[in-house]
Write a protein that holds these residues in place. Sequence first.
Motif, short mmCIF file in Angstrom:
data_model
loop_
_atom_site.label_atom_id
_atom_site.label_comp_id
_atom_site.label_asym_id
_atom_site.label_seq_id
_atom_site.Cartn_x
_atom_site.Cartn_y
_atom_site.Cartn_z
N THR A 58 0.85 -1.18 0.00
CA THR A 58 0.00 0.00 0.00
C THR A 58 0.89 1.24 0.00
O THR A 58 1.78 1.36 0.84
N PHE A 59 0.67 2.12 -0.98
CA PHE A 59 1.46 3.34 -1.11
C PHE A 59 0.62 4.56 -0.77
O PHE A 59 -0.60 4.56 -0.92
N ALA A 75 -0.19 8.75 -10.19
CA ALA A 75 0.71 7.87 -9.46
C ALA A 75 0.39 6.41 -9.75
O ALA A 75 1.28 5.58 -9.91
N LYS A 76 -0.89 6.10 -9.83
CA LYS A 76 -1.31 4.75 -10.19
C LYS A 76 -0.81 4.38 -11.58
O LYS A 76 -0.35 3.25 -11.83
N SER A 77 -0.85 5.36 -12.50
CA SER A 77 -0.40 5.11 -13.86
C SER A 77 1.09 4.78 -13.91
O SER A 77 1.53 3.97 -14.74
N ILE A 78 1.88 5.41 -13.03
CA ILE A 78 3.31 5.10 -12.95
C ILE A 78 3.50 3.63 -12.62
O ILE A 78 4.27 2.90 -13.26
N GLY A 98 -10.43 8.20 -0.78
CA GLY A 98 -10.78 8.77 0.51
C GLY A 98 -9.61 8.88 1.47
O GLY A 98 -9.51 9.83 2.25
N SER A 99 -8.70 7.90 1.41
CA SER A 99 -7.56 7.89 2.33
C SER A 99 -6.22 8.11 1.62
O SER A 99 -5.17 7.94 2.22
N ASP A 100 -6.26 8.47 0.33
CA ASP A 100 -5.04 8.71 -0.45
C ASP A 100 -4.11 7.49 -0.42
O ASP A 100 -2.92 7.58 -0.11
N ARG A 101 -4.67 6.35 -0.74
CA ARG A 101 -3.89 5.12 -0.75
C ARG A 101 -3.98 4.44 -2.11
O ARG A 101 -5.03 4.47 -2.77
N ILE A 102 -2.86 3.80 -2.52
CA ILE A 102 -2.82 2.98 -3.73
C ILE A 102 -2.42 1.57 -3.31
O ILE A 102 -1.37 1.39 -2.70
N ILE A 103 -3.26 0.60 -3.63
CA ILE A 103 -3.02 -0.79 -3.21
C ILE A 103 -2.69 -1.62 -4.43
O ILE A 103 -3.38 -1.54 -5.47
N VAL A 104 -1.64 -2.41 -4.34
CA VAL A 104 -1.21 -3.23 -5.48
C VAL A 104 -0.82 -4.63 -5.00
O VAL A 104 -0.25 -4.79 -3.93
N ARG A 105 -1.17 -5.62 -5.80
CA ARG A 105 -0.74 -7.00 -5.57
C ARG A 105 -0.22 -7.53 -6.91
O ARG A 105 -0.89 -7.39 -7.93
#
Length: 445
Positions: A58-59, A75-78, A98-105
Amino acid sequence: MKRIPKPVFFIVAILILVFACTAFFGVKYYDGDVQHTVIKGLSDIRWGIDIRGGVEATFKPAGEVDATDEQLDSAKSIIETRMVSSGITDYELYVDYGSDRIIVRYPWKEDETEFDPVAAIDELAATAHLSFRNSDGEELMDGSSVQSAQAGVNTESGSSSEYLVLLDLTDEGADLFASITEEYLNQTIAIYMDDIELSAPTVQSVISDGSAQITGDFTAEEAVQLANQINGGALPFDLETASFGSVSATLGQNSLIAMGYAAIIAFVLIALFMILRYRVPGFVAVIALIGQLALSVAAVSRYFNVFNSFTMTLPGIAGIILSVGMGVDANIITAERIKEEFRSGKTLDSAIERGTKNSLSAIIDGNMTVVIVSIILLLVFGPSNILSVIFGQSTTGTIYAFGYTLLVGVISNFIMGVWLSRTMLKSIAGVGFLRKKWLFGGAGK
């Protein structure tokens, strides 16, 4: 029947078998204790999260930055661009606005031996470097000169379907860009994120007002994606890791090995059935099936360097299995048509000619429906999918893998199971001691 020279069978068969060996096992050599890979094989395939596990992270924007939705999309596009350029198609990527988070798996690399999630996520979170370069690769301007980028429509053309990307430059960037466009008028200036080329537009005029347009054959989605990528290279904040961890595989390496043994046993049984049932056409079909399977493996292992590597998931394996089954079907249809021609009294050459010709339309009809379905799956569930809002991004990678391997398998079937198989069959029919009807499915000798 137009005879094909007898040596053609042996040449084609040997080439298929050599190609299969290199596709399955790869080509490697050692320089001391260091292994060098010349051609990638099965062991170099990047396996999906469901098979081998991977990374979950999580970023968030570094510091106390309150990022806008547009900045989070950039940022997600990067992250997405970096994964796709690395051949990762089995991934899950979300934005929590809502929480300014980017989640990646995403899955581990194919050559990862020590699972270090910290090192893995550092590659994704690193600040993107946007640059404008000439044809020699020299950097002319970086992302600090870009104020913003957004997708738009070319209103001057009067067409609502001509999409473009609008660039707004900073004051200093406008002066620099004016001199660049004057020097490189009618030449190409490529836009890079890190070492990944995003676009390579041609300078059509000197731009001195700080506003530029990037035109091309863009769809709406492609224009939005390029704008996000450019904005990502000019973000006013860095990404930092809020949390990270490892994702366990749902299948596991032992199950994958067991599946491999099962596939070998199944292929041997199919080969025996084809040879015992159809004799020479069955033997030729087995060689073609080996080639088809090898071509499918090569398409996901980066055997051909012009194509990016691919993430192999369980649905992807299912796509290969289904396409091999269609390859068996294609060869059975041809062999049965040849037997029908024998029953109607045709000679050996005439039966092969008529049988291969009469079976072609049925094979094409059956395969083309699968091609259409595969293309739809790729368009809907690919890295740049257009219906993720409806279907959800969590299914993107797995369903894309199924569509990809299924399409590759069908194409391989046409190359190996239709074209080369028929070429080999007509060639081997000219070998003297094999010119007996019963060896090709007929009743007589």
